[in-house]
Design a protein around this motif. Structure first.
Motif, PDB file in Angstrom:
ATOM      1  N   GLN A 233       0.810  -1.211   0.000  1.00 52.28           N
ATOM      2  CA  GLN A 233       0.000   0.000   0.000  1.00 52.28           C
ATOM      3  C   GLN A 233       0.851   1.271   0.000  1.00 52.28           C
ATOM      4  O   GLN A 233       0.590   2.205  -0.771  1.00 52.28           O
ATOM      5  CB  GLN A 233      -0.951   0.015   1.201  1.00 52.28           C
ATOM      6  CG  GLN A 233      -1.905   1.211   1.202  1.00 52.28           C
ATOM      7  CD  GLN A 233      -3.064   1.036   2.163  1.00 52.28           C
ATOM      8  OE1 GLN A 233      -3.403  -0.087   2.536  1.00 52.28           O
ATOM      9  NE2 GLN A 233      -3.698   2.133   2.562  1.00 52.28           N
ATOM     10  N   ASN A 257      -3.004  -5.347  -7.019  1.00 53.79           N
ATOM     11  CA  ASN A 257      -3.878  -5.832  -5.951  1.00 53.79           C
ATOM     12  C   ASN A 257      -4.501  -4.650  -5.214  1.00 53.79           C
ATOM     13  O   ASN A 257      -4.229  -3.479  -5.521  1.00 53.79           O
ATOM     14  CB  ASN A 257      -3.123  -6.754  -4.984  1.00 53.79           C
ATOM     15  CG  ASN A 257      -2.001  -6.047  -4.239  1.00 53.79           C
ATOM     16  OD1 ASN A 257      -1.828  -4.832  -4.324  1.00 53.79           O
ATOM     17  ND2 ASN A 257      -1.215  -6.817  -3.493  1.00 53.79           N
ATOM     18  N   GLU A 258      -5.333  -4.945  -4.243  1.00 52.43           N
ATOM     19  CA  GLU A 258      -6.082  -3.892  -3.559  1.00 52.43           C
ATOM     20  C   GLU A 258      -5.261  -3.057  -2.584  1.00 52.43           C
ATOM     21  O   GLU A 258      -5.551  -1.857  -2.437  1.00 52.43           O
ATOM     22  CB  GLU A 258      -7.306  -4.513  -2.881  1.00 52.43           C
ATOM     23  CG  GLU A 258      -8.328  -4.970  -3.903  1.00 52.43           C
ATOM     24  CD  GLU A 258      -9.149  -6.161  -3.461  1.00 52.43           C
ATOM     25  OE1 GLU A 258      -9.017  -6.582  -2.295  1.00 52.43           O
ATOM     26  OE2 GLU A 258      -9.911  -6.684  -4.290  1.00 52.43           O
ATOM     27  N   LEU A 262      -5.463   0.941  -2.860  1.00 53.71           N
ATOM     28  CA  LEU A 262      -5.778   1.890  -1.785  1.00 53.71           C
ATOM     29  C   LEU A 262      -4.665   2.912  -1.608  1.00 53.71           C
ATOM     30  O   LEU A 262      -4.924   4.072  -1.258  1.00 53.71           O
ATOM     31  CB  LEU A 262      -6.036   1.132  -0.486  1.00 53.71           C
ATOM     32  CG  LEU A 262      -7.344   0.312  -0.489  1.00 53.71           C
ATOM     33  CD1 LEU A 262      -7.425  -0.573   0.740  1.00 53.71           C
ATOM     34  CD2 LEU A 262      -8.554   1.240  -0.561  1.00 53.71           C
ATOM     35  N   SER A 281      -8.814  -3.259  -9.968  1.00 52.62           N
ATOM     36  CA  SER A 281      -7.798  -4.057  -9.293  1.00 52.62           C
ATOM     37  C   SER A 281      -8.149  -5.541  -9.322  1.00 52.62           C
ATOM     38  O   SER A 281      -9.143  -5.959  -9.929  1.00 52.62           O
ATOM     39  CB  SER A 281      -7.639  -3.565  -7.851  1.00 52.62           C
ATOM     40  OG  SER A 281      -6.482  -4.100  -7.247  1.00 52.62           O
ATOM     41  N   ASP A 283      -8.102  -9.044  -6.533  1.00 50.71           N
ATOM     42  CA  ASP A 283      -7.937  -9.756  -5.263  1.00 50.71           C
ATOM     43  C   ASP A 283      -9.276 -10.169  -4.680  1.00 50.71           C
ATOM     44  O   ASP A 283      -9.546 -11.333  -4.514  1.00 50.71           O
ATOM     45  CB  ASP A 283      -7.142  -8.980  -4.220  1.00 50.71           C
ATOM     46  CG  ASP A 283      -5.701  -9.500  -4.117  1.00 50.71           C
ATOM     47  OD1 ASP A 283      -5.364 -10.446  -4.835  1.00 50.71           O
ATOM     48  OD2 ASP A 283      -4.918  -8.946  -3.323  1.00 50.71           O
ATOM     49  N   GLY A 288     -10.885  -4.671   0.157  1.00 50.20           N
ATOM     50  CA  GLY A 288     -11.068  -4.212  -1.210  1.00 50.20           C
ATOM     51  C   GLY A 288     -12.523  -4.097  -1.592  1.00 50.20           C
ATOM     52  O   GLY A 288     -12.940  -3.133  -2.255  1.00 50.20           O
ATOM     53  N   ILE A 297     -12.654   2.196  -5.165  1.00 52.02           N
ATOM     54  CA  ILE A 297     -12.262   1.320  -6.272  1.00 52.02           C
ATOM     55  C   ILE A 297     -13.514   1.037  -7.091  1.00 52.02           C
ATOM     56  O   ILE A 297     -14.592   0.790  -6.525  1.00 52.02           O
ATOM     57  CB  ILE A 297     -11.664  -0.006  -5.760  1.00 52.02           C
ATOM     58  CG1 ILE A 297     -10.429   0.251  -4.887  1.00 52.02           C
ATOM     59  CG2 ILE A 297     -11.298  -0.940  -6.913  1.00 52.02           C
ATOM     60  CD1 ILE A 297      -9.879  -1.008  -4.216  1.00 52.02           C
ATOM     61  N   THR A 300     -13.158  -4.967  -8.903  1.00 53.74           N
ATOM     62  CA  THR A 300     -12.039  -5.861  -8.636  1.00 53.74           C
ATOM     63  C   THR A 300     -12.400  -7.264  -9.083  1.00 53.74           C
ATOM     64  O   THR A 300     -13.581  -7.621  -9.146  1.00 53.74           O
ATOM     65  CB  THR A 300     -11.657  -5.869  -7.141  1.00 53.74           C
ATOM     66  OG1 THR A 300     -10.381  -6.488  -6.967  1.00 53.74           O
ATOM     67  CG2 THR A 300     -12.678  -6.597  -6.296  1.00 53.74           C
ATOM     68  N   GLN A 302     -12.356 -10.926  -7.981  1.00 56.18           N
ATOM     69  CA  GLN A 302     -12.231 -11.650  -6.709  1.00 56.18           C
ATOM     70  C   GLN A 302     -11.717 -13.072  -6.927  1.00 56.18           C
ATOM     71  O   GLN A 302     -12.226 -13.821  -7.750  1.00 56.18           O
ATOM     72  CB  GLN A 302     -13.581 -11.711  -6.001  1.00 56.18           C
ATOM     73  CG  GLN A 302     -13.519 -12.311  -4.603  1.00 56.18           C
ATOM     74  CD  GLN A 302     -14.840 -12.200  -3.870  1.00 56.18           C
ATOM     75  OE1 GLN A 302     -15.822 -12.818  -4.253  1.00 56.18           O
ATOM     76  NE2 GLN A 302     -14.861 -11.403  -2.800  1.00 56.18           N
TER      77      GLN A 302
END
Length: 359
Positions: A233, A257-258, A262, A281, A283, A288, A297, A300, A302
């Protein structure tokens, strides 16, 4: 009372001599039966007799990433259900090959039947994996393919290229014909999971003609900045700050990735651009998914680390019991999560994401 001079009765002594050996034989027989019963009772209660407990090794990239925390939990649950013993180890940071190589050596020495590994350096770890396989240990990669993939017996993982394709398609549908300036916040050079997600995103967006067999990250004219983040991060924030200095007009951000996503959001918010830039993203962790719910976001892909780990443990236990190793690639699934679905792009909502997230 015996009178003096009368003969001494001798039948008592003869009977004693006759019955003594019989009594000893009878006692010995009872003791033998007791020992047999005790032995049978011991096998029944243990369920394994003299067999030693099956040992399974799990080596993750780090101990702190929620993805690997959930993977470890999944492996522990599966091992307990199978009556196996789980040994665990991890790198000190994402990319720490030396610690993973040492962990393989230690686990082989401890007598594990199989090792599950998320390789930090997909090429450098191959010689260590080969040494373990040469000693009869089953080695299965989780989440991240080795390079080459055939370096392990089997792979249980998300289709990382498809994960990238899903968020690329989503971003394209959401932005339409709007001109884009893309920043890619990647993992690290040469790591297969990062290459696959990056290339999948560009392919899904239509920014580059690549396929899953591509071994190197590709770029496109719309990509104005690429930075490595190691999936961290803080590094994601720094990378986004650097990209904004280089190309202030960025309006689409892909992240490995998350945590990196972030970090990017923090930098964009500080620059007053959070509402003008879409972040996508991969993940599907709970943090997330909540970030999607909060509008940080957009979408994503998953993935499901608990499933990877449980399938891996099952495979090692099966090998220990039958001698049959797992082989090939098992796709553990991927789902696009978003609060704002786009026509023509399959997705699930935040409620689904929260019900199936981890971390």
């Amino acid at each position: 009372m015996r009178q003096h001079g009368s003969p001494r009765p001798r039948f008592h002594s003869r009977q004693a001599r006759r019955s003594g050996p019989r009594r000893l034989a009878w006692v010995a027989a009872i003791a033998a039966l007791a020992l047999v019963a005790a032995a049978c009772g011991g096998r029944s209660s243990s369920g394994s007799g003299s067999k030693s407990q099956i040992q399974v090794g799990l080596i993750t990239k780090t101990e702190t990433n929620p993805f690997f925390v959930k993977m470890k939990q999944g492996a522990a649950q599966a091992a307990a259900a199978k009556g196996a013993k789980l040994l665990t180890a991890a790198g000190k940071f994402d990319g720490d090959n030396a610690s993973q190589a040492t962990a393989i050596e230690n686990m082989v020495a401890a007598g594990v039947k199989g090792i599950l590994i998320t390789p930090s350096d997909t090429k450098a770890i191959v010689p260590s994996i080969q040494k373990a396989r040469d000693k009869g240990v089953e080695v299965i990669a989780l989440d991240t393919p080795t390079d080459p993939q055939s370096a392990v017996d089997a792979l249980f993982a998300t289709n990382n290229f498809q994960a990238g394709v899903l968020i690329g398609k989503y971003a394209k549908a959401a932005l339409g014909s709007k001109p884009v300036k893309i920043a890619t916040l990647d993992l690290a050079p040469g790591i297969t999971v990062g290459v696959l997600r990056h290339n999948g995103f560009l392919s899904g967006f239509g920014a580059a003609a690549v396929d899953q067999s591509a071994k190197d990250q590709v770029s496109a004219s719309q990509v104005v900045c690429s930075q490595d983040t190691a999936g961290d991060q803080a590094k994601g924030q720094t990378a986004m700050e650097n990209c904004l200095q280089k190309a202030p007009g960025i309006n689409l951000v892909y992240t490995i990735n998350e945590p990196a996503a972030l970090g990017a959001y923090t930098a964009l918010k500080a620059a007053g651009k959070a509402q003008d830039v879409m972040i996508v993203s991969v993940d599907g962790g709970c943090t997330g998914v909540r970030a999607i719910q909060d509008g940080k976001i957009a979408a994503t892909s998953q993935q499901y680390p608990l499933k990877m780990a449980s399938l891996g443990v099952d495979a090692v236990v099966n090998f220990a019991n039958t001698g049959q190793k797992a082989s090939g690639y098992t796709d553990t699934g991927v789902t696009l999560i978003t609060a704002k679905p786009e026509a023509g792009v399959d997705s699930k909502d935040v409620q689904f994401g929260l019900a199936n997230c981890w971390g």
